[in-house]
Write a protein that holds these residues in place. Structure first.
Motif, short mmCIF file in Angstrom:
data_model
loop_
_atom_site.label_atom_id
_atom_site.label_comp_id
_atom_site.label_asym_id
_atom_site.label_seq_id
_atom_site.Cartn_x
_atom_site.Cartn_y
_atom_site.Cartn_z
N UNK A 165 63.90 -34.66 10.06
CA UNK A 165 64.02 -35.78 10.89
C UNK A 165 64.47 -35.71 12.31
N UNK A 166 64.70 -34.31 12.80
CA UNK A 166 65.07 -33.96 14.00
C UNK A 166 64.00 -34.70 15.15
N UNK A 167 62.92 -34.40 14.72
CA UNK A 167 61.86 -35.06 15.84
C UNK A 167 62.17 -36.53 15.95
N UNK A 168 62.00 -37.44 14.94
CA UNK A 168 62.28 -38.86 14.75
C UNK A 168 63.56 -39.23 15.60
N UNK A 169 64.83 -38.44 15.53
CA UNK A 169 66.08 -38.67 16.12
C UNK A 169 65.73 -38.42 17.56
N UNK A 170 65.07 -37.15 18.00
CA UNK A 170 64.77 -37.05 19.43
C UNK A 170 63.85 -38.18 20.14
N UNK A 171 62.89 -38.55 19.49
CA UNK A 171 61.92 -39.92 19.85
C UNK A 171 63.02 -41.05 20.04
#
Length: 193
Positions: A88-94
Motif C-alpha cells: 500500500x505504500x504506492x497508494x499512500x505516496x499518491x
C-alpha cells in the motif's frame, strides 16, 4: 492532441505553458477542459474542488524509472516496487503528493545507512507532483519513491536535476545510475510488463 482526436469529439486546442494557467483557463471559462496525466489532474482537483475529472480515461499510460538496458538495478528496483505496491505504500505516496495538504508533502530526511554506496538519480524539477522544486528543494512522488527504494536496497541517493534531454543523456552516459522523471513506457523501452 492525437489521443484527444481519437475520442471523436470536435476539439479546438489552446496551449498553455503551465498547469496553473490551464486551471485558470477552465475556471475562467476560456476553455472547457484541459488534458494532463492522471496525477496532475488529481492534484489540480484536490487543490481546486470546483473542478472535476472525467470518469473515463482518454488513454492508459504506464510510467517508470529508466535504466541502461541490462543494468541489474532494474531487477532490484522492480522487486522493491512490487513490494511497495503490495503493502500500500504506492497508494499512500499518491494520496500524499496528489492531495491538497501541502504540510504532508515532506520528504524523508535522507539519512540512513548506505553500505552499498550512493546511487545517482537524474530527474527534472518541473513535473508537479512527480518531481519539482518546493521551497527551493527537490520534492515529489518520484523523488520520494526513489529515496525509499534506495534505502531499502542499502544505497544512499543523490539527485541530478536537468531538463528532459539531459535526464536521458545523464543515464545513457553513466553520469546517473537511473532516472525518475515520469518517463512513459513504450514497447521499445519496456523491460517488464
Amino acid at each position: 492532441d492525437l489521443l484527444v482526436d481519437t475520442t471523436g469529439v470536435d476539439v479546438n486546442f489552446n496551449y498553455y505553458n503551465q498547469v496553473a494557467d490551464e486551471i485558470e483557463a477552465v475556471k475562467g471559462g476560456k476553455v472547457d477542459a484541459f488534458v494532463e496525466d492522471g496525477p496532475v489532474c488529481r492534484l489540480a482537483v484536490a487543490q481546486n474542488p470546483e473542478l472535476t475529472i472525467l470518469p473515463a480515461e482518454i488513454a492508459q499510460e504506464d510510467f517508470g524509472m529508466m535504466f541502461v538496458k541490462g543494468n541489474p538495478l532494474c531487477d532490484e528496483f522492480s522487486r522493491v516496487i512490487d513490494e511497495l505496491r503490495a503493502d500500500g505504500t504506492l497508494d499512500r505516496l499518491e494520496e500524499k503528493w496528489c492531495g491538497a495538504n501541502e504540510d504532508e508533502k515532506v520528504l524523508p530526511d535522507g539519512k540512513w545507512d548506505a553500505p552499498k554506496g550512493t546511487l545517482r538519480c537524474a530527474t527534472m524539477g518541473t513535473l508537479i507532483p512527480m518531481a519539482y522544486l518546493k521551497d527551493g528543494k527537490l520534492a515529489g512522488y518520484d523523488v520520494e519513491l526513489a529515496m525509499l527504494i534506495a534505502k531499502e536496497l542499502g544505497y544512499g541517493i543523490e539527485f541530478i536535476e536537468g531538463d528532459s534531454s539531459s535526464v536521458l543523456g545523464n543515464v545513457s552516459s553513466g553520469k546517473a545510475d537511473f532516472a525518475a522523471c515520469g518517463l512513459t513506457i513504450n514497447d521499445e523501452r519496456r523491460v517488464y510488463s
